[in-house]
Write a protein that holds these residues in place. Structure first.
Motif, mmCIF file in Angstrom:
data_model
loop_
_atom_site.group_PDB
_atom_site.id
_atom_site.type_symbol
_atom_site.label_atom_id
_atom_site.label_comp_id
_atom_site.label_asym_id
_atom_site.label_seq_id
_atom_site.Cartn_x
_atom_site.Cartn_y
_atom_site.Cartn_z
ATOM 1 N N MET A 137 0.843 -1.175 0.000
ATOM 2 C CA MET A 137 0.000 0.000 0.000
ATOM 3 C C MET A 137 0.885 1.233 0.000
ATOM 4 O O MET A 137 1.859 1.300 0.737
ATOM 5 C CB MET A 137 -0.890 -0.030 1.251
ATOM 6 N N GLN A 138 0.528 2.186 -0.817
ATOM 7 C CA GLN A 138 1.231 3.467 -0.784
ATOM 8 C C GLN A 138 0.533 4.386 0.204
ATOM 9 O O GLN A 138 -0.691 4.380 0.331
ATOM 10 C CB GLN A 138 1.249 4.125 -2.159
ATOM 11 N N TYR A 139 1.351 5.179 0.902
ATOM 12 C CA TYR A 139 0.845 6.169 1.845
ATOM 13 C C TYR A 139 1.418 7.531 1.491
ATOM 14 O O TYR A 139 2.612 7.644 1.213
ATOM 15 C CB TYR A 139 1.252 5.830 3.281
ATOM 16 N N ALA A 140 0.557 8.534 1.514
ATOM 17 C CA ALA A 140 1.017 9.922 1.452
ATOM 18 C C ALA A 140 1.179 10.367 2.892
ATOM 19 O O ALA A 140 0.280 10.169 3.714
ATOM 20 C CB ALA A 140 0.004 10.794 0.733
ATOM 21 N N ILE A 141 2.322 10.931 3.201
ATOM 22 C CA ILE A 141 2.575 11.466 4.533
ATOM 23 C C ILE A 141 2.671 12.977 4.376
ATOM 24 O O ILE A 141 3.632 13.490 3.806
ATOM 25 C CB ILE A 141 3.853 10.856 5.137
ATOM 26 N N LEU A 142 1.628 13.651 4.838
ATOM 27 C CA LEU A 142 1.516 15.098 4.683
ATOM 28 C C LEU A 142 2.136 15.779 5.900
ATOM 29 O O LEU A 142 1.818 15.436 7.030
ATOM 30 C CB LEU A 142 0.049 15.500 4.544
ATOM 31 N N CYS A 143 3.026 16.713 5.658
ATOM 32 C CA CYS A 143 3.801 17.356 6.723
ATOM 33 C C CYS A 143 3.253 18.744 7.018
ATOM 34 O O CYS A 143 3.153 19.577 6.115
ATOM 35 C CB CYS A 143 5.262 17.472 6.309
ATOM 36 N N TYR A 144 2.940 18.980 8.282
ATOM 37 C CA TYR A 144 2.432 20.271 8.730
ATOM 38 C C TYR A 144 3.363 20.828 9.798
ATOM 39 O O TYR A 144 3.838 20.089 10.659
ATOM 40 C CB TYR A 144 1.028 20.132 9.329
ATOM 41 N N ASN A 145 3.617 22.121 9.741
ATOM 42 C CA ASN A 145 4.447 22.777 10.730
ATOM 43 C C ASN A 145 4.129 24.268 10.688
ATOM 44 O O ASN A 145 3.440 24.735 9.783
ATOM 45 C CB ASN A 145 5.936 22.532 10.451
ATOM 46 N N ASP A 146 4.649 24.996 11.654
ATOM 47 C CA ASP A 146 4.487 26.439 11.674
ATOM 48 C C ASP A 146 5.420 27.032 10.624
ATOM 49 O O ASP A 146 6.644 27.016 10.783
ATOM 50 C CB ASP A 146 4.808 26.983 13.067
ATOM 51 N N GLU A 147 4.857 27.534 9.560
ATOM 52 C CA GLU A 147 5.629 28.061 8.440
ATOM 53 C C GLU A 147 6.579 29.178 8.877
ATOM 54 O O GLU A 147 7.707 29.265 8.408
ATOM 55 C CB GLU A 147 4.645 28.556 7.384
ATOM 56 N N ASN A 148 6.138 30.022 9.789
ATOM 57 C CA ASN A 148 6.991 31.118 10.255
ATOM 58 C C ASN A 148 8.194 30.593 11.031
ATOM 59 O O ASN A 148 9.296 31.139 10.923
ATOM 60 C CB ASN A 148 6.193 32.104 11.106
ATOM 61 N N ALA A 149 7.998 29.539 11.808
ATOM 62 C CA ALA A 149 9.115 28.949 12.558
ATOM 63 C C ALA A 149 10.143 28.367 11.590
ATOM 64 O O ALA A 149 11.349 28.584 11.743
ATOM 65 C CB ALA A 149 8.608 27.881 13.521
ATOM 66 N N VAL A 150 9.680 27.647 10.590
ATOM 67 C CA VAL A 150 10.592 27.049 9.610
ATOM 68 C C VAL A 150 11.319 28.141 8.826
ATOM 69 O O VAL A 150 12.520 28.052 8.584
ATOM 70 C CB VAL A 150 9.827 26.089 8.674
ATOM 71 N N ALA A 151 10.599 29.196 8.457
ATOM 72 C CA ALA A 151 11.209 30.301 7.700
ATOM 73 C C ALA A 151 12.256 31.051 8.520
ATOM 74 O O ALA A 151 13.136 31.695 7.946
ATOM 75 C CB ALA A 151 10.127 31.260 7.220
ATOM 76 N N TYR A 181 5.499 13.258 1.491
ATOM 77 C CA TYR A 181 6.254 12.084 1.068
ATOM 78 C C TYR A 181 5.251 11.074 0.537
ATOM 79 O O TYR A 181 4.107 11.032 0.993
ATOM 80 C CB TYR A 181 6.959 11.420 2.254
ATOM 81 N N VAL A 182 5.673 10.248 -0.393
ATOM 82 C CA VAL A 182 4.900 9.079 -0.787
ATOM 83 C C VAL A 182 5.804 7.883 -0.550
ATOM 84 O O VAL A 182 6.938 7.847 -1.041
ATOM 85 C CB VAL A 182 4.451 9.138 -2.266
ATOM 86 N N VAL A 183 5.310 6.938 0.244
ATOM 87 C CA VAL A 183 6.102 5.752 0.571
ATOM 88 C C VAL A 183 5.281 4.502 0.337
ATOM 89 O O VAL A 183 4.047 4.528 0.384
ATOM 90 C CB VAL A 183 6.605 5.767 2.040
ATOM 91 N N GLU A 184 5.964 3.423 0.088
ATOM 92 C CA GLU A 184 5.349 2.107 -0.018
ATOM 93 C C GLU A 184 5.563 1.432 1.323
ATOM 94 O O GLU A 184 6.692 1.318 1.789
ATOM 95 C CB GLU A 184 6.016 1.292 -1.134
ATOM 96 N N ALA A 185 4.488 1.028 1.971
ATOM 97 C CA ALA A 185 4.605 0.372 3.272
ATOM 98 C C ALA A 185 3.720 -0.870 3.282
ATOM 99 O O ALA A 185 2.611 -0.850 2.747
ATOM 100 C CB ALA A 185 4.188 1.326 4.383
ATOM 101 N N ASP A 186 4.237 -1.917 3.868
ATOM 102 C CA ASP A 186 3.465 -3.159 3.937
ATOM 103 C C ASP A 186 2.291 -3.043 4.898
ATOM 104 O O ASP A 186 1.275 -3.719 4.731
ATOM 105 C CB ASP A 186 4.366 -4.323 4.346
ATOM 106 N N LEU A 199 0.225 -0.152 7.923
ATOM 107 C CA LEU A 199 0.110 1.191 8.471
ATOM 108 C C LEU A 199 1.178 1.417 9.534
ATOM 109 O O LEU A 199 1.760 2.500 9.617
ATOM 110 C CB LEU A 199 -1.286 1.421 9.059
ATOM 111 N N ASP A 200 1.475 0.389 10.323
ATOM 112 C CA ASP A 200 2.511 0.513 11.358
ATOM 113 C C ASP A 200 3.869 0.873 10.764
ATOM 114 O O ASP A 200 4.621 1.657 11.345
ATOM 115 C CB ASP A 200 2.619 -0.778 12.183
ATOM 116 N N GLU A 201 4.197 0.315 9.593
ATOM 117 C CA GLU A 201 5.461 0.654 8.942
ATOM 118 C C GLU A 201 5.455 2.117 8.497
ATOM 119 O O GLU A 201 6.455 2.829 8.658
ATOM 120 C CB GLU A 201 5.707 -0.265 7.746
ATOM 121 N N ALA A 202 4.337 2.588 7.970
ATOM 122 C CA ALA A 202 4.234 3.990 7.558
ATOM 123 C C ALA A 202 4.316 4.911 8.778
ATOM 124 O O ALA A 202 4.964 5.958 8.724
ATOM 125 C CB ALA A 202 2.925 4.224 6.797
ATOM 126 N N ILE A 203 3.703 4.517 9.876
ATOM 127 C CA ILE A 203 3.768 5.310 11.109
ATOM 128 C C ILE A 203 5.201 5.360 11.623
ATOM 129 O O ILE A 203 5.678 6.419 12.059
ATOM 130 C CB ILE A 203 2.806 4.754 12.172
#
Length: 129
Positions: free
Chosen positions: A1-15, A82-87, A89-93
């Motif tokens: 199964m492919q999983y999309a892992i969407l990353c969220y953060n405070d944009e101002n902190a990263v900038a 990210y898009v990853v292939e994981a066997d 959900l635990d592997e994706a986590i």
């Protein structure tokens, strides 16, 4: 199964990171990505430009409107994926947990199974991309 892992953060902190801090974070993330790539399970990765560079097309029953920015009232912004292939959900986590350790600050990683969708096949040589 492919999983999309969407990353969220405070944009101002990263900038606000220095080039050295950003480079160090990217190096840590590259290590995590490299481990998954070595297993043949790493797909596309994208780091999005700031929300100030975003354009939104809103649609309604009467038509569409193009506006600047994603006007979401949130403390965290969608910064990449990210898009990853994981066997499992635990592997994706486990991969997302490794990303979280490599990436400083607070934020969230949303994991979603991916279902590929190809509405049509582009004819070879048609010039369409």
């Amino acid at each position: 199964m492919q999983y999309a892992i969407l990353c969220y953060n405070d944009e101002n902190a990263v900038a606000s990171w220095t080039k050295e801090e950003d480079d160090a974070c990217m190096a840590r993330l590259a290590k995590v990505q490299g481990d998954m790539a070595a297993k043949g399970k790493m797909g596309p990765v994208a780091r999005l430009l700031p929300t100030t560079a975003a354009t939104t097309l809103r649609k309604s029953a009467t038509g569409t409107m193009v506006i600047d920015g994603p006007f979401a009232e949130t403390k965290e912004q969608f910064l990449g994926f990210y898009v990853v292939e994981a066997d499992t959900l635990d592997e994706a986590i486990a991969f997302a947990k490794d990303l979280a350790v490599a990436n400083p600050g607070i934020g969230a990683y949303e994991l979603r199974p991916v279902s590929l969708f190809f509405p049509h096949t582009i004819a070879a040589g048609s010039g369409a991309t």
